[in-house]
Design a protein around this motif. Structure first.
Motif, PDB file in Angstrom:
ATOM      1  N   GLY A  35      -1.592   3.564   7.034  1.00  0.00           N
ATOM      2  CA  GLY A  35      -2.409   2.390   6.723  1.00  0.00           C
ATOM      3  C   GLY A  35      -2.034   1.118   7.465  1.00  0.00           C
ATOM      4  N   PRO A  36      -0.760   0.713   7.444  1.00  0.00           N
ATOM      5  CA  PRO A  36      -0.419  -0.566   8.078  1.00  0.00           C
ATOM      6  C   PRO A  36      -0.875  -0.637   9.525  1.00  0.00           C
ATOM      7  CG  PRO A  36       1.445   0.269   6.835  1.00  0.00           C
ATOM      8  CD  PRO A  36       0.392   1.328   6.793  1.00  0.00           C
ATOM      9  N   MET A  37      -0.644   0.447  10.270  1.00  0.00           N
ATOM     10  CA  MET A  37      -1.041   0.413  11.674  1.00  0.00           C
ATOM     11  C   MET A  37      -2.555   0.418  11.802  1.00  0.00           C
ATOM     12  SD  MET A  37       1.709   2.938  13.425  1.00  0.00           S
ATOM     13  CE  MET A  37       2.200   3.832  11.984  1.00  0.00           C
ATOM     14  N   LEU A  38      -3.194   1.225  10.945  1.00  0.00           N
ATOM     15  CA  LEU A  38      -4.652   1.301  11.029  1.00  0.00           C
ATOM     16  C   LEU A  38      -5.280  -0.051  10.727  1.00  0.00           C
ATOM     17  CD1 LEU A  38      -5.244   4.780   9.373  1.00  0.00           C
ATOM     18  CD2 LEU A  38      -5.277   4.165  11.792  1.00  0.00           C
ATOM     19  N   GLY A  42      -7.514  -1.891  13.262  1.00  0.00           N
ATOM     20  CA  GLY A  42      -8.890  -2.158  12.802  1.00  0.00           C
ATOM     21  C   GLY A  42      -9.231  -3.621  12.963  1.00  0.00           C
ATOM     22  N   ALA A  43      -8.303  -4.479  12.557  1.00  0.00           N
ATOM     23  CA  ALA A  43      -8.556  -5.917  12.678  1.00  0.00           C
ATOM     24  C   ALA A  43      -8.739  -6.290  14.145  1.00  0.00           C
ATOM     25  CB  ALA A  43      -7.399  -6.708  12.065  1.00  0.00           C
ATOM     26  N   ALA A  44      -7.963  -5.638  15.014  1.00  0.00           N
ATOM     27  CA  ALA A  44      -8.079  -5.930  16.435  1.00  0.00           C
ATOM     28  C   ALA A  44      -9.460  -5.546  16.938  1.00  0.00           C
ATOM     29  CB  ALA A  44      -6.998  -5.173  17.206  1.00  0.00           C
ATOM     30  N   ILE A  45      -9.960  -4.401  16.491  1.00  0.00           N
ATOM     31  CA  ILE A  45     -11.273  -3.954  16.981  1.00  0.00           C
ATOM     32  C   ILE A  45     -12.367  -4.870  16.450  1.00  0.00           C
ATOM     33  CG2 ILE A  45     -12.933  -2.086  16.804  1.00  0.00           C
ATOM     34  CD1 ILE A  45     -10.426  -0.212  16.878  1.00  0.00           C
ATOM     35  N   VAL A  46     -12.255  -5.245  15.169  1.00  0.00           N
ATOM     36  CA  VAL A  46     -13.226  -6.193  14.627  1.00  0.00           C
ATOM     37  C   VAL A  46     -13.172  -7.495  15.423  1.00  0.00           C
ATOM     38  CG1 VAL A  46     -13.891  -7.510  12.583  1.00  0.00           C
ATOM     39  CG2 VAL A  46     -13.130  -5.154  12.346  1.00  0.00           C
ATOM     40  N   GLY A  47     -11.935  -7.881  15.819  1.00  0.00           N
ATOM     41  CA  GLY A  47     -11.773  -9.094  16.612  1.00  0.00           C
ATOM     42  C   GLY A  47     -12.527  -9.009  17.922  1.00  0.00           C
ATOM     43  N   VAL A  48     -12.507  -7.863  18.539  1.00  0.00           N
ATOM     44  CA  VAL A  48     -13.248  -7.682  19.788  1.00  0.00           C
ATOM     45  C   VAL A  48     -14.739  -7.863  19.526  1.00  0.00           C
ATOM     46  CG1 VAL A  48     -13.860  -6.040  21.578  1.00  0.00           C
ATOM     47  CG2 VAL A  48     -11.509  -6.183  20.788  1.00  0.00           C
ATOM     48  N   LEU A  68      -4.537 -13.141  10.667  1.00  0.00           N
ATOM     49  CA  LEU A  68      -3.564 -13.382   9.603  1.00  0.00           C
ATOM     50  C   LEU A  68      -3.822 -12.443   8.433  1.00  0.00           C
ATOM     51  CD1 LEU A  68      -3.307 -17.265   9.697  1.00  0.00           C
ATOM     52  CD2 LEU A  68      -1.741 -15.579  10.644  1.00  0.00           C
ATOM     53  N   GLY A  69      -5.134 -12.280   8.088  1.00  0.00           N
ATOM     54  CA  GLY A  69      -5.486 -11.395   6.984  1.00  0.00           C
ATOM     55  C   GLY A  69      -5.041  -9.966   7.282  1.00  0.00           C
ATOM     56  N   GLY A  70      -5.303  -9.519   8.505  1.00  0.00           N
ATOM     57  CA  GLY A  70      -4.932  -8.158   8.875  1.00  0.00           C
ATOM     58  C   GLY A  70      -3.438  -7.939   8.774  1.00  0.00           C
ATOM     59  N   LEU A  71      -2.680  -8.906   9.291  1.00  0.00           N
ATOM     60  CA  LEU A  71      -1.223  -8.754   9.265  1.00  0.00           C
ATOM     61  C   LEU A  71      -0.701  -8.801   7.837  1.00  0.00           C
ATOM     62  CD1 LEU A  71      -0.303 -10.878  12.385  1.00  0.00           C
ATOM     63  CD2 LEU A  71      -0.064  -8.416  12.116  1.00  0.00           C
ATOM     64  N   ALA A  72      -1.283  -9.708   7.026  1.00  0.00           N
ATOM     65  CA  ALA A  72      -0.840  -9.791   5.635  1.00  0.00           C
ATOM     66  C   ALA A  72      -1.122  -8.480   4.919  1.00  0.00           C
ATOM     67  CB  ALA A  72      -1.526 -10.955   4.932  1.00  0.00           C
ATOM     68  N   ALA A  73      -2.326  -7.942   5.150  1.00  0.00           N
ATOM     69  CA  ALA A  73      -2.671  -6.674   4.496  1.00  0.00           C
ATOM     70  C   ALA A  73      -1.730  -5.574   4.963  1.00  0.00           C
ATOM     71  CB  ALA A  73      -4.120  -6.314   4.813  1.00  0.00           C
ATOM     72  N   THR A  78       2.663  -1.858   3.904  1.00  0.00           N
ATOM     73  CA  THR A  78       3.996  -1.354   4.243  1.00  0.00           C
ATOM     74  C   THR A  78       4.900  -1.348   3.021  1.00  0.00           C
ATOM     75  OG1 THR A  78       3.703  -2.414   6.381  1.00  0.00           O
ATOM     76  CG2 THR A  78       5.885  -1.605   5.897  1.00  0.00           C
ATOM     77  N   VAL A  79       4.833  -2.455   2.276  1.00  0.00           N
ATOM     78  CA  VAL A  79       5.677  -2.549   1.086  1.00  0.00           C
ATOM     79  C   VAL A  79       5.281  -1.477   0.085  1.00  0.00           C
ATOM     80  CG1 VAL A  79       6.294  -4.010  -0.857  1.00  0.00           C
ATOM     81  CG2 VAL A  79       6.126  -4.981   1.430  1.00  0.00           C
ATOM     82  N   VAL A  80       3.978  -1.264  -0.054  1.00  0.00           N
ATOM     83  CA  VAL A  80       3.511  -0.253  -1.004  1.00  0.00           C
ATOM     84  C   VAL A  80       4.036   1.119  -0.611  1.00  0.00           C
ATOM     85  CG1 VAL A  80       1.467   0.965  -1.821  1.00  0.00           C
ATOM     86  CG2 VAL A  80       1.470  -1.536  -1.724  1.00  0.00           C
ATOM     87  N   ILE A  81       3.965   1.437   0.665  1.00  0.00           N
ATOM     88  CA  ILE A  81       4.477   2.745   1.097  1.00  0.00           C
ATOM     89  C   ILE A  81       5.979   2.839   0.826  1.00  0.00           C
ATOM     90  CG2 ILE A  81       4.823   4.292   3.046  1.00  0.00           C
ATOM     91  CD1 ILE A  81       2.413   3.120   4.350  1.00  0.00           C
ATOM     92  N   ALA A  82       6.680   1.762   1.171  1.00  0.00           N
ATOM     93  CA  ALA A  82       8.142   1.795   1.001  1.00  0.00           C
ATOM     94  C   ALA A  82       8.502   1.981  -0.455  1.00  0.00           C
ATOM     95  CB  ALA A  82       8.755   0.517   1.557  1.00  0.00           C
ATOM     96  N   ALA A  83       7.677   1.423  -1.348  1.00  0.00           N
ATOM     97  CA  ALA A  83       7.991   1.523  -2.770  1.00  0.00           C
ATOM     98  C   ALA A  83       7.435   2.803  -3.383  1.00  0.00           C
ATOM     99  CB  ALA A  83       7.433   0.310  -3.503  1.00  0.00           C
ATOM    100  N   SER A  84       6.629   3.511  -2.595  1.00  0.00           N
ATOM    101  CA  SER A  84       5.929   4.648  -3.180  1.00  0.00           C
ATOM    102  C   SER A  84       6.893   5.775  -3.512  1.00  0.00           C
ATOM    103  CB  SER A  84       4.855   5.115  -2.194  1.00  0.00           C
ATOM    104  OG  SER A  84       4.895   6.502  -2.062  1.00  0.00           O
ATOM    105  N   ARG A  85       6.750   6.306  -4.721  1.00  0.00           N
ATOM    106  CA  ARG A  85       7.614   7.413  -5.115  1.00  0.00           C
ATOM    107  C   ARG A  85       7.143   8.716  -4.487  1.00  0.00           C
ATOM    108  NH1 ARG A  85      10.760   5.900  -9.436  1.00  0.00           N
ATOM    109  NH2 ARG A  85      10.221   3.838 -10.176  1.00  0.00           N
TER     110      ARG A  85
END
Lengths: 538, 539
Positions: A35-38, A42-48, A68-73, A78-85
């Motif tokens: 997800g984080p990379m996507l 994705g934000a980059a493509i929308v930016g184009v 900023l929104g893309g990076l924040a998301a 990333t945090v969600v994945i790291a915390a994911s059990r």
């Protein structure tokens, strides 16, 4: 080294290979773990698309919000994945996704999180367009009509935002790539936009063009070496997967020439990106010529990402061969620390100075890498965080110190800055002290961590070289402080503009993190050590 | 025993003062000078108040200190960076206590003496030709208070990491005080000072880390690395390791202390610094070097200390004689004071490394006395510079006639510096020499020669500046102002008091010295003729 994940990854490969002769079956794609990379891509493509369809006045705001929104998301994800059990169930070190091409493990997530946060701050700097640091048209040569018109219209190259996002996406994939081909693709995805971004400075266009050209040519060379190294390693092991290379290296001792050539060439490609001596010569020119916000991005995120990839390759693929690569990397680490520190002494341009300082710091991180232990990995991770934030903050300050013609890069212009604007000069001095590794700053904690890991692994000689080059490095940091505080101000010296929300946040976050990691580093230290506990998945 | 955190409070008061000073709002550039002066005066009074408040807290600590109690008192221990086994651990033994007390006593005196040092318009503040642009007065005093916090912390720290952090961080305020507010070649001196200290500090860092790594391999710590001094003293280290680690620590301390041949930064720094800054540097900060030798080099690496003893005794003798001889030839008062300090630090190091209880007690007392004497001398030199705008001895002459009080104070401080009996340095120097004599007779002979040289450099300097015909430029000198008297008089009173009755201070020091000697496993040499036998044979 590769832990329990190696058999799993091998199994994934086996299934892939089994189905290969007939039809190529699509590998499973674990969207949630990628997800984080996507999101960033994705934000980059929308930016184009925004560039193509949105009217010019609306572009800057939209792009900024999108980035900023893309990076924040991406960070949240990333945090969600790291915390994911689920991902790290039962003490699992993590997974590989897309049939073993991408690793999702704690060190990678830590690096990706760091990159995203640093990129967020860099984008803030890029978004501070009060002094329009970027050209309206990258293609326009200096002095051309098109450039004049763009200047008159106050236009700017808003493509810079999607380009940045593509680069950041590549940076996130680079340390995550679990086979060398994916890593190569990531290397190109992160490099190509950076080459272009370097050439976008509005002032001192020729310098900027030169930087872009130099970076591109040398970068292309190093990519070619990297690719060649991949070919060697493929020839050796019959696979591009890091885990497969590791297991072949453990069992097969016949074709060691291919293996060692492969290690050397892939290593060269990676060391080029972190700017280790003797692959460092691009760094000062590029850091100087690129627009300062882009330099901030490169000096923080790219270095973090490249170190992530270096750590993964050397710890996972070559983890059983430490006896073979450690002496070579030892020499490179020593050279990097000493050369970076010594040459920096003669610099007169503040951005070049920070470039050499970044070379020296790469050497310090290599000290941690050379420890080849979980402590070494975690200390390198911590150092990267500490260094990244200080660097972004320092470059943010540089954007604030301005002459009529642009930033006041020449050090002589900084004389007496401490008298004219004590706060900004004081913060910059604080960053410099952090670079020098004075206690109560993050730089000290970072140095302490890597040196401690190195001594614990018996690398005392390396650490002694490290402290001696720290002392040399301290000389030029101190020299800048002397200039700012102890010299009389130059007449009609540079003006220090008040930071706005964007640059103010960058400076503030940089300074706050630098102080916090110096006084209370435990949370980040335990995060890094938790991340490094299980090394990378193979 | 985590009772009321007295030591933390003692450290926090000056820090709070520094923060208060820092947030005094600045004035716009075109503000009238009167407003500016009022604002600066506020900063100075606040600095004085906070330094006095610190003194009160330290006096409370000293009163509550139980002479016959445990070695370390007022201990506080909190985990700081568990990852590295770092604790925020404080505690004082007698040695640390007297040094903290000395810091707290000196600070108000220095604030008073530096009252005008940072002022922009004060004519005597800077010798002609070096008048730099306006400086922030409040910053100067804030830096002083920050330094006091770090001084108290560095003496009180019982965690090696905490000690190291403060030891290094201390350089930053001092660097700015020399570089921004000094005179003459202040930039050069500040950078030299910082780089020397930093180099030593970084070598020490390697030793600190290595110590930690060894502690994490030891069964005593349960294989959890730690920096707690109380634990580290029990970690067994092989003699070879001790030698290396000892060197790592010792070089840093020898640069700070400063011991010949690591001393070259000091005369430059003493020359460039304002008198008040020089007091803080020579009187306070450099004591961390000798304190560190005693606390860390000795107790952590006794075998290393014993191995290098002879070498260090030779170096300290060279320091004593070299400092004294070079001091005689100096033309400037501040540089002269710097070389005197090198000589005196030689005595302190000698006293520590002869490893007798008299030597170590004497050295500790010497640290305190040297602080007071240096402060008094430097403050008076500051008064002279403020009146004359120069620190060259040749520019003075006959000051005694126009400013008798100034000359009198100067004479008493000078006599203290040459260890006149009845003044406190005599007690400490005597103890050091006795301690030396019982083990190294030749060394004692050489060291005693330092006392003779001391008489030359002090009296000759006094004669040239204070006696003789009054020079025209000196004729208009005012005698000491109230502020200056208040700064110096308490120091002289202490010098006299301890000179006549040193027992209260020695009572505090001696148990700590005994504990140190036990840790190092040395006992005093038995006199060749036991005292009792002599007494018996006397009639």
């Amino acid at each position: 080294m590769t832990g329990t994940a190696a058999p799993a990854a091998l199994a994934a490969h086996a299934t892939l290979a089994a189905s290969a002769p007939g039809a190529i079956s699509a590998p499973p794609i674990e969207y949630s773990q990628l997800g984080p990379m996507l999101v960033v891509f994705g934000a980059a493509i929308v930016g184009v698309l925004v560039e193509a369809f949105a009217p010019r006045p609306a572009r800057r705001g939209t792009q900024l919000a999108l980035s900023l929104g893309g990076l924040a998301a991406a960070f949240v994800w990333t945090v969600v994945i790291a915390a994911s059990r689920q991902v790290f169930a039962n003490g699992s070190p993590g997974h590989t996704a897309i049939g073993g091409a991408v690793g999702v493990d704690r060190p990678t997530l830590f690096i990706q999180g760091t990159i995203v946060v640093l990129a967020f701050i860099s984008v803030l700097l890029i978004g501070d367009t009060r002094f329009s640091p970027f050209v309206a048209q990258a293609a326009a040569p200096p002095g051309a009509t098109a450039e004049q018109e763009g200047l008159a219209a106050g236009a700017m190259h808003t493509e810079i935002f999607p380009l940045t996002l593509f680069a950041v996406g590549g940076m996130m994939l680079f340390p995550a790539a679990n086979d060398l081909l994916t890593m190569f693709v990531a290397l190109e995805v992160l490099s190509l936009p950076l080459y272009l971004l370097c050439g976008l400075a509005r002032r001192r266009r020729l310098l900027s063009h030169e930087a872009a050209m130099k970076y591109f040519l040398l970068g292309a060379f190093s990519s070619a070496f990297f690719l060649f190294g991949i070919a060697m390693l493929y020839g050796f092991s019959g696979s591009v997967s890091l885990a497969a290379i590791a297991s072949t290296a453990a069992s097969n001792t016949s074709n060691s020439t291919l293996l060692f050539a492969g290690i050397a060439l892939t290593g060269l490609g990676l060391l080029f990106k972190i700017g280790a001596v003797p692959f460092h010569s691009w760094k000062p020119d590029v850091y100087q010529g690129a627009p300062t916000p882009v330099t901030a991005l490169m000096a923080s995120c790219t270095v973090v990402s490249a170190f992530g990839a270096l750590l993964r390759v050397f710890y996972v693929a070559f983890g059983n061969l430490t006896w073979d690569w450690r002496p070579a990397l030892w020499v490179i680490a020593v050279l990097t620390m000493v050369v970076g520190a010594v040459i920096a002494i003669t610099q007169t341009d503040v951005k070049r100075l920070l470039a050499y300082s970044s070379i020296a710091h790469a050497g310090f991180v290599l000290t941690g890498v050379l420890a080849v232990s979980t402590a070494g990995l975690s200390s390198a991770l911590f150092y990267l965080v500490a260094y990244g934030f200080t660097t972004v903050g320092a470059f943010a300050v540089i954007t604030l110190v301005r002459d009529p013609g642009g930033e006041a890069d020449h050090l002589s212009r900084w004389a007496g800055l401490g008298r004219r604007s004590p706060v900004v000069a004081g913060i910059f001095a604080f960053f410099l002290l952090a670079f020098a590794g004075i206690p109560l700053t993050s730089g000290f904690t970072g140095k302490f961590a890597v040196f401690q890991a190195a001594i614990a692994s018996g690398e005392t000689a390396l650490v002694i070289v490290g402290v001696l080059s720290s002392a040399i490095a301290a000389f030029f940091y101190v020299r800048v402080i002397v200039l700012m505080f102890f010299s009389d101000p130059v007449p009609d010296g540079p003006e220090v503009v008040l930071p706005n929300v964007f640059s103010g946040t960058a400076v503030g976050v940089g300074a706050a993190v630098t102080l916090l990691l110096g006084i209370a580093p435990q949370p980040v230290l335990s995060l890094a050590s938790h991340a490094a506990n299980q090394l990378f998945v193979g | 025993m985590n009772g009321f955190p007295w030591l933390t409070v003692a450290g926090a008061v000056p820090l709070a003062g520094a923060i208060v000073l820092a947030v005094i709002p600045g004035l716009p550039a075109d503000a009238p000078p009167a407003d500016r002066q009022a604002r600066d005066a506020l900063a100075k009074w606040l600095a004085l108040a906070f330094s006095l408040a610190t003194l009160v807290v330290v006096i409370i600590i000293a009163v509550k200190f139980q002479v016959h109690g445990p070695t370390f008192q007022f201990t506080e221990t909190y985990s700081w960076i568990p990852q590295f086994g770092v604790h925020y651990a404080l505690g004082v033994d007698g040695i640390a206590l007297v040094l903290i007390a000395m810091s707290a006593v000196l600070m108000p005196a220095v604030v008073l003496a530096s009252w005008h040092d940072a002022d922009p318009a004060f004519p005597g503040g800077r010798p002609a030709g070096t008048l730099p642009a306006r400086h922030s007065v409040k910053t100067y005093f804030a830096l002083m208070l920050v330094l006091e916090t770090m001084m108290i912390g560095v003496f009180a720290a019982t965690d090696v990491f905490l000690f190291y952090v403060l030891f290094e961080a201390m350089l930053v305020p001092m660097y700015f005080m020399i570089g921004s507010y000094g005179t003459g070649r202040r930039q050069y001196a500040a950078v030299k000072f910082l780089l020397y200290s930093l180099l030593g500090g970084l070598l020490m860092l390697v030793a600190v880390i290595a110590l930690y790594v060894y502690s994490s391999r030891s069964a005593i710590t349960g294989h959890h690395g730690t920096f707690l001094f109380s634990v580290l003293v029990h970690v067994p280290l092989s003699p070879n390791v001790q030698k290396w680690l000892f060197l790592g620590f010792f070089i840093a301390f020898a640069i700070k202390a400063p011991l010949w041949p690591f001393h070259t930064w000091l005369p430059d720094a003493a020359d460039a610094a304002q008198p008040g800054t020089a007091v803080l540097m020579l009187g306070l900060m450099d004591k961390v070097g000798t304190f560190g030798m005693l606390r860390y080099c000795f107790e952590l690496f006794p075998a290393g200390a014993k191995y290098f003893t002879l070498l260090i005794i030779v170096l300290s003798l060279v320091s004593i004689l070299y400092g004294a001889v070079v001091a005689i030839g100096q033309a400037g008062l501040k540089r002269l004071m710097g070389y005197i300090s090198i000589s005196h630090f030689g005595f302190i190091v000698l006293g520590i490394f002869v490893m007798t209880s008299q030597g170590v007690s004497g050295a500790t007392l010497y640290m305190v006395n040297h602080g007071f004497v240096t402060a008094a001398l430097f403050i008076l030199v500051g008064c002279l510079i403020a009146r004359r705008g120069s620190d060259r001895i040749a520019d003075f002459g006959g000051v005694q006639k126009v400013a008798p009080l100034l000359a009198g104070f100067f004479l008493v401080s000078g006599l203290a510096a040459l260890s006149l009996p009845g003044l406190s340095p005599f007690v400490s120097e005597f103890l050091v020499l006795v301690g030396t004599f019982t083990r190294y007779k030749v060394a004692a002979v050489f060291a005693t020669a330092g006392m003779i040289l001391a008489a030359i450099y002090i009296l000759w300097m006094y004669q040239r500046t204070m006696n003789g015909p009054t020079r025209a430029e000196v004729a208009g000198f005012n005698d000491l102002r109230i502020r200056e008297r208040l700064a110096v008089a308490p120091l002289l009173a202490l010098i006299l008091f301890v000179g006549v009755y040193p027992r209260p201070v020695l009572d505090i020091i001696n148990p700590a010295v005994r504990a140190t000697m036990i840790q190092v496993h040395v006992t005093d040499p038995v006199p060749a003729h036991p005292v009792t036998a002599q007494n018996g044979a006397a009639p």
